[in-house]
Structure formats: structure tokens, C-alpha cells
Write an enzyme that holds these catalytic residues in place. Structure first.
Site, PDB file in Angstrom:
ATOM      1  N   CYS A 147     -18.952  28.261   8.355  1.00  0.00           N
ATOM      2  CA  CYS A 147     -19.414  27.487   7.082  1.00  0.00           C
ATOM      3  C   CYS A 147     -20.540  28.037   6.331  1.00  0.00           C
ATOM      4  O   CYS A 147     -21.508  28.682   6.686  1.00  0.00           O
ATOM      5  CB  CYS A 147     -19.973  26.184   7.695  1.00  0.00           C
ATOM      6  SG  CYS A 147     -20.639  25.034   6.498  1.00  0.00           S
TER       7      CYS A 147
ATOM      8  N   CYS B 109     -17.008  13.577  -1.868  1.00  0.00           N
ATOM      9  CA  CYS B 109     -17.572  14.360  -0.796  1.00  0.00           C
ATOM     10  C   CYS B 109     -19.069  14.463  -0.929  1.00  0.00           C
ATOM     11  O   CYS B 109     -19.398  15.139  -2.011  1.00  0.00           O
ATOM     12  CB  CYS B 109     -16.973  15.903  -0.477  1.00  0.00           C
ATOM     13  SG  CYS B 109     -17.549  16.745   0.817  1.00  0.00           S
TER      14      CYS B 109
ATOM     15  N   CYS C 259     -13.352  22.996   1.720  1.00  0.00           N
ATOM     16  CA  CYS C 259     -14.128  22.737   3.115  1.00  0.00           C
ATOM     17  C   CYS C 259     -14.891  24.306   3.540  1.00  0.00           C
ATOM     18  O   CYS C 259     -14.430  25.124   3.437  1.00  0.00           O
ATOM     19  CB  CYS C 259     -13.045  22.418   4.333  1.00  0.00           C
ATOM     20  SG  CYS C 259     -13.264  20.870   4.754  1.00  0.00           S
TER      21      CYS C 259
END
Length: 387
Positions: free
Chosen positions: A118, A104, A351
Site C-alpha cells: 500500500c 472512498c 486500491c
């Protein structure tokens, strides 16, 4: 100033070698040494002419990123924190699985999109990474892991790359595309288009450009099936609402290396996780939603992501039973749906958790702390007269 050869895709490196009075095949040899073999010392590059090695030693370098820290998760996930200067640091995450190794990669120091769930967005935004800083994450991880795992020559440690680290890749388009080309180049990392994924929150014009310039697999951060709720969770939706986003997805499929687009959907307790919203999501991807009736269905896979909480968000993870009930509505309607397993959350590598260190120029923290979170989603279309 010395040139950093990690900044150049093969065409760029050929142009650089031409300036040194060298032919293109020399650029190909040099490119292989750097990306296939992980070499940074020109003296090691034995099949290059001595004169070229001397020219390179005086004018160029392979400038890696400095590693600030490395953390290993109990599940085998590894997270690296890289110094990109000016008080900024970015994170990359390696996720090993039985049949693949996924890296990632970050594209920006911070992120200007500011999605509510986020933690990168809550850090704010400092700057775009250069092509060399993007590819340096893969260059370091691939060759470090090959040595660590004692892989045979030609055996890859990283089989998949996802541009899902810090930042919105399509807001750093000019640096992103050469980096993608290096990942795909047979003289570089030799990854297939199906195994390189760009994740976007929905920068519609750049989705269209990527379709023409370098169509790789696409993942779209969706997170809501209607405009009022998505406006609140993904502020970019106010600029590119759902009818525009879904039309861009449909256009992208014409050139996509896969016959579907992945939609990412972060499950937030009491916000976007009700059966009613699941049914609205079915209507959206089938082209039956009021916002997309004129567009038609989009071939897709839904990826339901458990939310990884952080204090500033004011949000909590949907209970497992509610995630399963949401998934069942989608699956019963024939929508391919997976519930993502959380990996690396014990080292904040999952995530939405990548935060790094960002010298914020956008005052994101103050703006987000003032913005209310609407917990009761509104499901009526924003522009009923548009279609």
C-alpha cells in the site's frame, strides 16, 4: 475560536445549540441545512430564527476542506486532494457505476499500519483526521456532484460510502463513529448501514466496539491465509493474529447489517497467489484451518484485488491467469468470490494508490526499505499449541 459545525453529529449539535440557549429542534433544522442542503451561509437558513442566525454568525462556521486538485479518470472516477493543514493532504475518490455512486473516504493523514503493498503506508503517518475533516469529504463531494450532475432536490449523488481511503479507520475510532452516525442519520445523508463500509486491517478490540456502537458493513484486509505470511504483508497481524481476527469477525456478524463480511485480498505475484494458498484460504474461512479450528466458519465474500504497483513496494501484480485460477479454487469450494475491476488507476485513484501528502512522523520509508520481503510463504501455523 469559532466552532466548526461539521464536527458535530446530531446529538453534539443539539448540545451546542443548548449552550446557545436553543431547543433541540433548532439543531435538527440546522443539521438538515448543512448536510441535506449543503448550506454553509447561515443567512440562507430561512427557517431559523434571526436571533439564532446572528448567534451562529458570531460563534460558528461550516468549515470545508480546501481542494488542492481534482483529477478525472477516463472511466469517470474522480479524485480530490484536500488540504488538511500542516503540510498534509488527503485524498477522496468518487466511483460512479450504473446503479450506485461510491465515495472512498480517508480517515488519517497517512497510515501507521504499514502494509507492504500500500503506497499510503509507505508515506508514513502524520495524524488522525477530526470528525469534521472526515465528514467534510462527503459534504463537499455530495453537494459538488449534485450541482454538477444537476440532480433534482432530494436525489443523491453518493449512495455508498467506503472508509477505504488513506488511513486505518479503527485507529481513529473516536472521530470515526460520529462521522458514521452523520452518514446514517435521516436528517443527514440518510445512508443505510448496508451502504456504509468500514475497512480495517484487523484492529480486533475496535471491531468489537464498532459492533456495539455503530455496526455498519465491514471489510477486512486479509491478504494472506496464514500468520507467517500475513505478519510480513500486514504487520498488525503480529499484534492480532488470524485466530483472534477470525473470532472477531464471527462476533461482528451477530450485529452486522449484512449476513457476511467482505475479505479483501490483494493479489501479489509469487507471494500470496498460489493454488495451495487458495486452498489454505478456503480452510481458514470454513474454520478448518489450524488457526481457526476452535472458532468455526465465517460467512464471507472474497474480493480479489489486482495489485497497483508503485516503485518502493518491490512487488508486482499477479498475472490475470493466476488470479483466475486462484478464484476458481475458492469458487469451486463454494466461497463467494469476485475479482475487483481496477478503477481510476490512470489517476492513481485505485486500491492501495492513495498517497496524498504526508509529513511522516514515523520514518516509514526508511523502516520499509530495510525490511526484507519474504517471497516464499510459510504455511505452518505460528502457534501450533494455541488451539
Amino acid at each position: 475560536m469559532t466552532a466548526n459545525l461539521l464536527e458535530f453529529d446530531l446529538d453534539g449539535l443539539a448540545a451546542y445549540c443548548e449552550q446557545l440557549g436553543e431547543k433541540r429542534f433548532r439543531a435538527t433544522q440546522l443539521f438538515r441545512w448543512i448536510h441535506q442542503k449543503g448550506a454553509s451561509d447561515f443567512a440562507q437558513m430561512s427557517d431559523l430564527a434571526k436571533s439564532l442566525r446572528e448567534k451562529l454568525a458570531g460563534s460558528a462556521e461550516v468549515r470545508a476542506l480546501q481542494v488542492i486538485s481534482e483529477q478525472a479518470s477516463a472511466d469517470g472516477t474522480i479524485k480530490w486532494l484536500f488540504d488538511v493543514g500542516g503540510g498534509n493532504a488527503v485524498e477522496s475518490v468518487f466511483i460512479p457505476e450504473d446503479d450506485r455512486g461510491t465515495l472512498c473516504v480517508s480517515s488519517q493523514a497517512g497510515c501507521a499500519v504499514g502494509c507492504r503493498f500500500c503506497s499510503t503506508g509507505h508515506q508514513g503517518f502524520s495524524r488522525n483526521l477530526s470528525t469534521g475533516e472526515i465528514i467534510a469529504q462527503l459534504w463537499f463531494a455530495e453537494h459538488q456532484l449534485r450541482r454538477r450532475l444537476q440532480l433534482a432536490e432530494g436525489e443523491r449523488a453518493i449512495t455508498n460510502v467506503v472508509m477505504m481511503g488513506m488511513g486505518e479507520p479503527l485507529q481513529n475510532y473516536s472521530a470515526l463513529v460520529p462521522a458514521l452516525r452523520m452518514m446514517l442519520d435521516d436528517h443527514g445523508y440518510g445512508l443505510s448501514r448496508r451502504r456504509v463500509t468500514v475497512s480495517t486491517s484487523g484492529v480486533v478490540p475496535m471491531m468489537d466496539r464498532l459492533r456495539s456502537d455503530c455496526p455498519v458493513a465491514l471489510a477486512v484486509s486479509l491478504h494472506a491465509p496464514n500468520d507467517p505470511l500475513r505478519d510480513n504483508l500486514v504487520p498488525l497481524n503480529r499484534k492480532y493474529p488470524l485466530h483472534e481476527l477470525m473470532a472477531a469477525c464471527q462476533r461482528y456478524l451477530e450485529a452486522a447489517p449484512r449476513d457476511f463480511i467482505t475479505f479483501e485480498y490483494c493479489m501479489l505475484d509469487g507471494v500470496n497467489d498460489t493454488p495451495e494458498l487458495a486452498r489454505e484460504l478456503v480452510a481458514l474461512v470454513r474454520g478448518e484451518h489450524s488457526a481457526t479450528r476452535a472458532i468455526g466458519p465465517v460467512s464471507c465474500k472474497l474480493n480479489l484485488i489486482p495489485f497497483n504497483p508503485f516503485p518502493e513496494s518491490g512487488l508486482i501484480r499477479s498475472p490475470r491467469e493466476r488470479v483466475q485460477a486462484f478464484a476458481k479454487v475458492l469458487q469451486d469450494a463454494g466461497v463467494v468470490t469476485t475479482v475487483r475491476k481496477t478503477r481510476g488507476d490512470d489517476i492513481a485513484a485505485a486500491c492501495g494508490q492513495l498517497a496524498g501528502e504526508v509529513q511522516d512522523r514515523t520514518h516509514a520509508r526508511e523502516r520499509m526499505s530495510r525490511a526484507p520481503i519474504r517471497l516464499q510463504p510459510v504455511s505452518s501455523p505460528r502457534n501450533p499449541g494455541h488451539h
